[in-house]
Design a protein around this motif. Structure first.
Motif, PDB file in Angstrom:
ATOM      1  N   UNK A  47     -13.991   3.618   5.727  1.00  0.00           N
ATOM      2  CA  UNK A  47     -13.179   4.608   5.011  1.00  0.00           C
ATOM      3  C   UNK A  47     -13.441   6.013   5.542  1.00  0.00           C
ATOM      4  N   UNK A  48     -14.689   6.323   5.870  1.00  0.00           N
ATOM      5  CA  UNK A  48     -15.032   7.629   6.426  1.00  0.00           C
ATOM      6  C   UNK A  48     -14.496   7.780   7.840  1.00  0.00           C
ATOM      7  N   UNK A  49     -14.539   6.711   8.620  1.00  0.00           N
ATOM      8  CA  UNK A  49     -14.003   6.736   9.985  1.00  0.00           C
ATOM      9  C   UNK A  49     -12.528   7.092   9.964  1.00  0.00           C
ATOM     10  N   UNK A  50     -11.787   6.466   9.065  1.00  0.00           N
ATOM     11  CA  UNK A  50     -10.343   6.727   8.973  1.00  0.00           C
ATOM     12  C   UNK A  50     -10.094   8.184   8.594  1.00  0.00           C
ATOM     13  N   UNK A  51     -10.814   8.703   7.629  1.00  0.00           N
ATOM     14  CA  UNK A  51     -10.627  10.100   7.210  1.00  0.00           C
ATOM     15  C   UNK A  51     -10.941  11.046   8.370  1.00  0.00           C
ATOM     16  N   UNK A  52     -11.968  10.747   9.130  1.00  0.00           N
ATOM     17  CA  UNK A  52     -12.386  11.617  10.236  1.00  0.00           C
ATOM     18  C   UNK A  52     -11.388  11.600  11.387  1.00  0.00           C
ATOM     19  N   UNK A  53     -10.797  10.445  11.665  1.00  0.00           N
ATOM     20  CA  UNK A  53      -9.967  10.305  12.853  1.00  0.00           C
ATOM     21  C   UNK A  53      -8.473  10.494  12.611  1.00  0.00           C
ATOM     22  N   UNK A  54      -7.977  10.055  11.485  1.00  0.00           N
ATOM     23  CA  UNK A  54      -6.525   9.993  11.251  1.00  0.00           C
ATOM     24  C   UNK A  54      -6.005  11.326  10.720  1.00  0.00           C
ATOM     25  N   UNK A  55      -4.910  11.791  11.311  1.00  0.00           N
ATOM     26  CA  UNK A  55      -4.273  13.034  10.863  1.00  0.00           C
ATOM     27  C   UNK A  55      -2.991  12.775  10.091  1.00  0.00           C
ATOM     28  N   UNK A  56      -2.388  11.607  10.302  1.00  0.00           N
ATOM     29  CA  UNK A  56      -1.148  11.279   9.588  1.00  0.00           C
ATOM     30  C   UNK A  56      -0.970   9.763   9.572  1.00  0.00           C
ATOM     31  N   UNK A  57      -0.328   9.288   8.514  1.00  0.00           N
ATOM     32  CA  UNK A  57       0.072   7.880   8.423  1.00  0.00           C
ATOM     33  C   UNK A  57       1.256   7.791   7.498  1.00  0.00           C
ATOM     34  N   UNK A  58       1.918   6.656   7.509  1.00  0.00           N
ATOM     35  CA  UNK A  58       3.081   6.511   6.634  1.00  0.00           C
ATOM     36  C   UNK A  58       2.819   5.565   5.465  1.00  0.00           C
ATOM     37  N   UNK A  59       1.577   5.477   5.027  1.00  0.00           N
ATOM     38  CA  UNK A  59       1.241   4.693   3.835  1.00  0.00           C
ATOM     39  C   UNK A  59       1.682   5.447   2.584  1.00  0.00           C
ATOM     40  N   UNK A  60       2.271   4.714   1.656  1.00  0.00           N
ATOM     41  CA  UNK A  60       2.726   5.319   0.403  1.00  0.00           C
ATOM     42  C   UNK A  60       2.228   4.500  -0.780  1.00  0.00           C
ATOM     43  N   UNK A  61       2.312   5.095  -1.962  1.00  0.00           N
ATOM     44  CA  UNK A  61       1.997   4.338  -3.167  1.00  0.00           C
ATOM     45  C   UNK A  61       3.234   3.532  -3.564  1.00  0.00           C
ATOM     46  N   UNK A  62       3.171   2.844  -4.675  1.00  0.00           N
ATOM     47  CA  UNK A  62       4.276   1.982  -5.102  1.00  0.00           C
ATOM     48  C   UNK A  62       5.550   2.748  -5.451  1.00  0.00           C
ATOM     49  N   UNK A  63       5.424   4.046  -5.668  1.00  0.00           N
ATOM     50  CA  UNK A  63       6.594   4.877  -5.983  1.00  0.00           C
ATOM     51  C   UNK A  63       7.163   5.560  -4.744  1.00  0.00           C
ATOM     52  N   UNK A  64       6.564   5.278  -3.569  1.00  0.00           N
ATOM     53  CA  UNK A  64       7.043   5.869  -2.334  1.00  0.00           C
ATOM     54  C   UNK A  64       6.433   7.214  -1.999  1.00  0.00           C
ATOM     55  N   UNK A  65       5.459   7.655  -2.784  1.00  0.00           N
ATOM     56  CA  UNK A  65       4.796   8.933  -2.540  1.00  0.00           C
ATOM     57  C   UNK A  65       3.739   8.751  -1.443  1.00  0.00           C
ATOM     58  N   UNK A  66       3.738   9.660  -0.469  1.00  0.00           N
ATOM     59  CA  UNK A  66       2.773   9.585   0.629  1.00  0.00           C
ATOM     60  C   UNK A  66       1.344   9.636   0.102  1.00  0.00           C
ATOM     61  N   UNK A  67       0.501   8.747   0.623  1.00  0.00           N
ATOM     62  CA  UNK A  67      -0.908   8.742   0.247  1.00  0.00           C
ATOM     63  C   UNK A  67      -1.657   9.742   1.119  1.00  0.00           C
ATOM     64  N   UNK A  68      -2.442  10.635   0.517  1.00  0.00           N
ATOM     65  CA  UNK A  68      -3.213  11.585   1.320  1.00  0.00           C
ATOM     66  C   UNK A  68      -4.338  10.863   2.062  1.00  0.00           C
ATOM     67  N   UNK A  69      -4.734  11.410   3.182  1.00  0.00           N
ATOM     68  CA  UNK A  69      -5.826  10.826   3.968  1.00  0.00           C
ATOM     69  C   UNK A  69      -7.117  11.509   3.523  1.00  0.00           C
ATOM     70  N   UNK A  70      -7.675  10.979   2.449  1.00  0.00           N
ATOM     71  CA  UNK A  70      -8.897  11.529   1.869  1.00  0.00           C
ATOM     72  C   UNK A  70      -9.865  10.383   1.588  1.00  0.00           C
ATOM     73  N   UNK A  71     -11.111  10.748   1.380  1.00  0.00           N
ATOM     74  CA  UNK A  71     -12.117   9.739   1.031  1.00  0.00           C
ATOM     75  C   UNK A  71     -11.729   9.035  -0.272  1.00  0.00           C
ATOM     76  N   UNK A  72     -11.214   9.789  -1.221  1.00  0.00           N
ATOM     77  CA  UNK A  72     -10.805   9.207  -2.501  1.00  0.00           C
ATOM     78  C   UNK A  72      -9.735   8.137  -2.294  1.00  0.00           C
ATOM     79  N   UNK A  73      -8.793   8.401  -1.406  1.00  0.00           N
ATOM     80  CA  UNK A  73      -7.724   7.435  -1.133  1.00  0.00           C
ATOM     81  C   UNK A  73      -8.240   6.249  -0.334  1.00  0.00           C
ATOM     82  N   UNK A  74      -8.952   6.530   0.767  1.00  0.00           N
ATOM     83  CA  UNK A  74      -9.347   5.434   1.651  1.00  0.00           C
ATOM     84  C   UNK A  74     -10.322   4.462   1.002  1.00  0.00           C
ATOM     85  N   UNK A  75     -11.078   4.912   0.011  1.00  0.00           N
ATOM     86  CA  UNK A  75     -11.980   3.974  -0.669  1.00  0.00           C
ATOM     87  C   UNK A  75     -11.214   3.000  -1.556  1.00  0.00           C
TER      88      UNK A  75
END
Length: 105
Positions: A47-75
């Motif tokens: 989860x920390x690797x992804x936060x450190x390396x990734x600047x953008x992704x197209x993952x969304x929640x069930x309502x279509x809202x973009x998920x932020x690339x944060x430790x809180x999200x990646x965990x």
């Protein structure tokens, strides 16, 4: 005149990550793909690797809202998805199984 490493490494690349019959688009910092940073991959949580390396992704929640690339999200993202993202980045860098990629910058 030489080529400045800082200019070459300043860019980002985008990889496509196949998972569960869908494709995730992930952009990562090229500068984070150094031998020194590669050693960290085997010791830090994925989860920390992804936060450190990734600047953008197209993952969304069930309502279509973009998920932020944060430790809180990646965990909260299942580990197999995070591993697929890291594997695609490593593949793009020539360090693992090849992934589809294109220059993003």
């Amino acid at each position: 005149m030489g080529v400045k490493l800082s200019e070459l490494a300043a860019g980002e690349r985008t990889v496509t990550v196949p998972f569960g019959g869908q494709t995730i688009s992930v952009t990562y910092r090229l500068a984070d793909r150094t031998p020194a940073n590669s050693a960290v991959l085997w010791t830090e949580p994925v989860s920390e690797t992804v936060v450190r390396m990734v600047t953008a992704w197209d993952l969304t929640d069930d309502k279509g809202k973009a998920l932020p690339i944060t430790e809180k999200t990646t965990t909260k993202v299942p580990i197999p998805i995070l591993r697929a993202i890291v594997t695609a980045i490593l593949g793009d860098a020539g360090l693992g199984e090849a992934a589809s990629s294109s220059d993003a910058g």
